[in-house]
Design an enzyme around this catalytic site. Sequence first.
Site, PDB file in Angstrom:
ATOM      1  N   GLU A   1     -15.187  -2.735  -4.719  1.00 14.03           N
ATOM      2  CA  GLU A   1     -14.518  -2.424  -3.451  1.00 14.03           C
ATOM      3  C   GLU A   1     -14.428  -0.937  -3.162  1.00 14.03           C
ATOM      4  O   GLU A   1     -14.190  -0.136  -4.028  1.00 14.03           O
ATOM      5  CB  GLU A   1     -13.126  -3.047  -3.443  1.00 14.03           C
TER       6      GLU A   1
ATOM      7  N   ASP B   1      -1.920  -7.919  -3.136  1.00 10.50           N
ATOM      8  CA  ASP B   1      -3.020  -7.332  -3.900  1.00 10.50           C
ATOM      9  C   ASP B   1      -2.514  -6.061  -4.567  1.00 10.50           C
ATOM     10  O   ASP B   1      -1.393  -5.606  -4.335  1.00 10.50           O
ATOM     11  CB  ASP B   1      -4.208  -7.061  -2.971  1.00 10.50           C
TER      12      ASP B   1
END
Length: 684
Positions: free
Chosen positions: A545, A337
Amino acid sequence: MRVTSGLHLLLLCSVVHPSALCIALALLAPGSLSAQESLQTSHPERQLELWPELSSGIASDPAIEERVETLISELSLERKVGQMMQGEIQGVTPSDVSRYGLGSVLSAGGSYPGLKKDATAADWVALSDQYYEASMNPNGGGPGIPILWGIDAVHGHNNVVGATIFPHNIGLGAARNPDLVELAAKVTAREVAATGIKWVFAPTLAVTRDDRWGRAYESFSEDPTIVYNYAGRIISGLQGVPGDPDLLGPAHVLATAKHFVGDGGTLEGRDQGDNWSTEQALMVLHGQGYFSAIEAGVQSVMISFSSWQGEKLHGHHYLITEVLKGRLGFDGLVVSDWNGHAGSPEAGRPGVPGCSLASCDAAVNAGIDLLMVPYDWKAMLRNTIRAVEAGRIPMERVDDAVRRILRVKLRAGLFEDGPPSSHPLAGRQDLIGWAQHRAIARQAVRESLVLRKNESGLLPLAPAQNVLVAGPGADEIIMQTGGWTVNWQGDGITNADFPGATSILSGIRTTVEAAGGRVTHSPDGRFSDRPDVAIVVFGEGPYAEFEGDLENLDFSSRHPEGLEILQALSQKDVPSVAVFLTGRPLWVNRELNTASAFVVAWLPGSEGGGVADVLFRLPDGGVEHDFSGRLAFSWPKTPDQALLNRHDPEYDPLFPWGYGLQYETKPDPAQPEGVPDGMKSNAF
């Protein structure tokens, strides 16, 4: 045979139906796995045998494997490591691709060709062509290897202005319709293909266990059975079905199962936090989506920012190499990621020990094949080459990474398909937000709505009335779409950035006025002409997020506007329908008590007209669309009930998993399937 406990069901599964899902259901049965039993504070011996032995739904092709080995033999160390790097398009030029032999680029949320927010399909394809041509003409000669462009398309092609935006996963989970979810994935794949991109970072397969988590809306359910049943179907929608002629064809894209593994189970719901589950719970609760995704042939898996039992997933050799690549038989590529190896130290989220933005031997050795290093990729490339030359990273590990990357590129047809502009759907602006695509998204809105309260049968409404529409969310499309829309957090944009979309207000107005009624829009709920009924649309603003993490689930202390409007209407005896926009279960008891009817609309996306489809009768009094959504997340009685999940001991929700009224349901409905006897499903 009578099944009396989870242990008995587990034994039955092992004999009669030894599938991963059956075993998971056994372990989730009452008395099998409690929240307390799922936690541990030490590191016991790993239990690889807990994980099912699987294989990819896409069979190995000897011709592809032979070609992969030939290509590897022709690549220098520098070219091999270049294939393992992924940079962000704002930090990678086509000349960089040619010079360094990069294997991949990505577009982050809010990153567009030329920084043009309103970039057209043709603009995206033009840049894609430039990257492709550069990758096929590497400096120094050698074989050309097509570059792979990835993008976050998590609820439609959400980075592209004008695209069809579906409800976020939490709403799709409430719809309980795998066929619809697969169809939504097909729509997304077509719109992505129109922009010349072949790879999406979706679906998210997290199983959210603490509703304070800022990514809860990216999860289909707190229960892994829904995630298991959806994951394979989404992969089939995006990539095509293994064995079918159109597998990874022009109307399909590569999918990514993310974030491996356990991101939905971190302590206190902290983003990038630590999951302290036992290995059994990690498999049972958080692994299920990956099992059906692998069986459906998913070609990439993204690693989670989070940790398991104190060890960062980005450096976890056991879970990446032994479990994912070994036991689960995943033969595609593993991608990190966004700087996940380095973490976010400035935000108190450390990375893999010994790693920095520019260097991380541990991530490569753990089994990550493609490093997402958006802006520091040049330094990472140099340092990785040095690590291989110094023997800190074995050449076999590099070859394994490159082998997987090339295998995926060959399976996707990148070597044969030519420049993106030559693909059949490339540049098709008419596919971006196409009416048929929007119709499917509107169906998803209708099926995701959950009716929580319907006092005196107020719903469905007759359309030929004087209808007041109030609340901050009535005509704000960004509240419908939430995070990961046009940009990362989904904020700072206006309705003008959603051409072709419909707000909830506009859907109501169209329905009511077509029947001869009248709509008054008053954001604060004030009126001079008394309405027959009021519809109040309120909820959370957009977030993504870690920006969206919460301390507790109390909604109105942070956003009092909706309650204030409902209370003012109640004092004037105006019946009210609350339409709640949210990315997670929240404590809204006061709003529930005050409203005459209460609808959870989740984050419905660009097709707000789907809400009106269900709220109103037809002009002739008939009902075309009833409520069908059911809660895929348990709903809290108190603000501190963030850990509230089906099968937990002392399970005591306000509304249980599976709850959802329909118009014909009586005020005290029968308990939904799977809910313990005696639970009050309509208590506020």
